[in-house]
Design a protein around this motif. Structure first.
Motif, mmCIF file in Angstrom:
data_model
loop_
_atom_site.group_PDB
_atom_site.id
_atom_site.type_symbol
_atom_site.label_atom_id
_atom_site.label_comp_id
_atom_site.label_asym_id
_atom_site.label_seq_id
_atom_site.Cartn_x
_atom_site.Cartn_y
_atom_site.Cartn_z
ATOM 1 N N GLU A 6 -25.016 18.430 26.119
ATOM 2 C CA GLU A 6 -23.668 17.726 25.868
ATOM 3 C C GLU A 6 -23.314 17.473 24.436
ATOM 4 N N THR A 7 -24.389 17.103 23.724
ATOM 5 C CA THR A 7 -24.340 16.902 22.174
ATOM 6 C C THR A 7 -23.399 18.099 21.615
ATOM 7 N N GLU A 8 -24.034 19.448 22.095
ATOM 8 C CA GLU A 8 -23.348 20.380 21.335
ATOM 9 C C GLU A 8 -21.961 20.845 21.935
ATOM 10 N N PHE A 9 -21.787 20.577 23.218
ATOM 11 C CA PHE A 9 -20.209 20.460 23.618
ATOM 12 C C PHE A 9 -19.306 19.585 23.021
ATOM 13 N N MET A 13 -16.146 20.245 20.475
ATOM 14 C CA MET A 13 -14.794 19.823 20.692
ATOM 15 C C MET A 13 -14.275 18.913 19.605
ATOM 16 N N SER A 14 -15.392 18.117 18.963
ATOM 17 C CA SER A 14 -15.070 17.246 17.679
ATOM 18 C C SER A 14 -14.654 18.208 16.484
ATOM 19 N N ALA A 15 -15.375 19.320 16.221
ATOM 20 C CA ALA A 15 -15.207 20.294 15.289
ATOM 21 C C ALA A 15 -13.725 20.798 15.272
ATOM 22 N N ALA A 16 -13.251 21.321 16.596
ATOM 23 C CA ALA A 16 -12.041 21.861 16.859
ATOM 24 C C ALA A 16 -10.830 20.845 16.362
ATOM 25 N N ASN A 81 -13.305 29.912 17.024
ATOM 26 C CA ASN A 81 -14.680 30.119 16.797
ATOM 27 C C ASN A 81 -15.488 29.076 17.890
ATOM 28 N N CYS A 82 -14.747 27.773 17.707
ATOM 29 C CA CYS A 82 -15.283 26.831 18.876
ATOM 30 C C CYS A 82 -15.175 26.952 20.356
ATOM 31 N N ALA A 83 -13.971 27.544 20.509
ATOM 32 C CA ALA A 83 -13.863 28.001 21.988
ATOM 33 C C ALA A 83 -14.608 29.173 22.104
ATOM 34 N N TYR A 172 -7.357 22.755 24.221
ATOM 35 C CA TYR A 172 -7.268 21.561 25.044
ATOM 36 C C TYR A 172 -7.266 21.991 26.603
ATOM 37 N N GLU A 173 -6.493 23.125 26.900
ATOM 38 C CA GLU A 173 -6.636 23.439 28.208
ATOM 39 C C GLU A 173 -7.879 24.049 28.646
ATOM 40 N N ILE A 174 -8.895 23.953 27.875
ATOM 41 C CA ILE A 174 -10.170 24.366 28.324
ATOM 42 C C ILE A 174 -10.653 23.051 29.003
ATOM 43 N N VAL A 175 -10.338 22.050 28.921
ATOM 44 C CA VAL A 175 -10.785 20.669 29.640
ATOM 45 C C VAL A 175 -9.621 20.251 30.410
#
Length: 194
Positions: A6-9, A13-16, A81-83, A172-175
């Motif tokens: 969860e922290t990694e997820f 998201m924050s980095a992106a 890269n984040c995606a 953002y359409e990932i989530v």
């Protein structure tokens, strides 16, 4: 999802999100160059693969435009890269992983990583081709950042709000669903260019 995953997820998201914020700033920097652009009214001007090269008066504005274009591209590659990393996270739900894979494809449709590689790794190419002629150029043509790829072809990336919006929406359409995104935008909760 475990606490670690969860922290990694949320970290991705924050980095992106940070990269998108910086890409918006880089786009503004790119736009500052417009007063330095010189119109070529006589003749076709210098052309590469059908594109007229932008001519700017030398100085701070022209330099800021090129720096902004390169930074814009680099930050959007960070979002890609984040995606890509989200797609590889085993602990996230399958639909999130599938959406992340789709986001990578959508981002790659508007971002040419080879242009970024030329912009950021020209020193590697100089060493690699030290015993041969090397032509490598970074040029602006309207809203396009054009660069010689490693294979000698010209790559182009549109440095524009449209590119920014395409990457923003893909990520953002990932989530969130496209309908959620439209509802958020209508309510002012989501701004793609800020």
């Amino acid at each position: 999802m475990s606490d670690e995953r969860e922290t990694e997820f949320y970290g991705l998201m924050s980095a992106a999100r940070s990269a998108l914020d910086l890409a918006a700033e880089a786009l503004a920097l790119f736009e500052e160059r417009r007063p330095a652009v010189v119109e070529l009214s006589i003749g076709p001007g210098l052309m590469i693969e059908g594109l007229r090269l932008e001519v700017s008066t030398p100085g701070r504005l022209a330099d800021r435009g090129l720096i902004g274009a390169q930074a814009f591209l680099s930050y959007l590659v960070i979002v890609e890269n984040c995606a890509r990393k989200l797609h590889r996270l085993d602990a996230v739900p399958p639909h999130i992983r599938l959406n992340a894979q789709r986001a990578v494809v959508r981002i790659q449709a508007v971002i040419d990583r080879e242009v970024r590689n030329t912009a950021e790794h020209i020193d590697d190419r100089v060493v690699k081709f030290a015993d041969k002629a090397l032509i490598s150029a970074l040029i602006l043509e309207g809203d396009m950042l054009c660069s010689t790829r490693a294979d000698g072809s010209t790559g182009m990336v549109s440095i524009s709000k449209e590119t920014m919006h395409a990457v923003f929406d893909a990520f953002y359409e990932i989530v969130w669903t496209p309908e959620d995104m439209a509802r958020f935008r209508a309510g002012g909760a989501v701004r793609r260019d800020a």
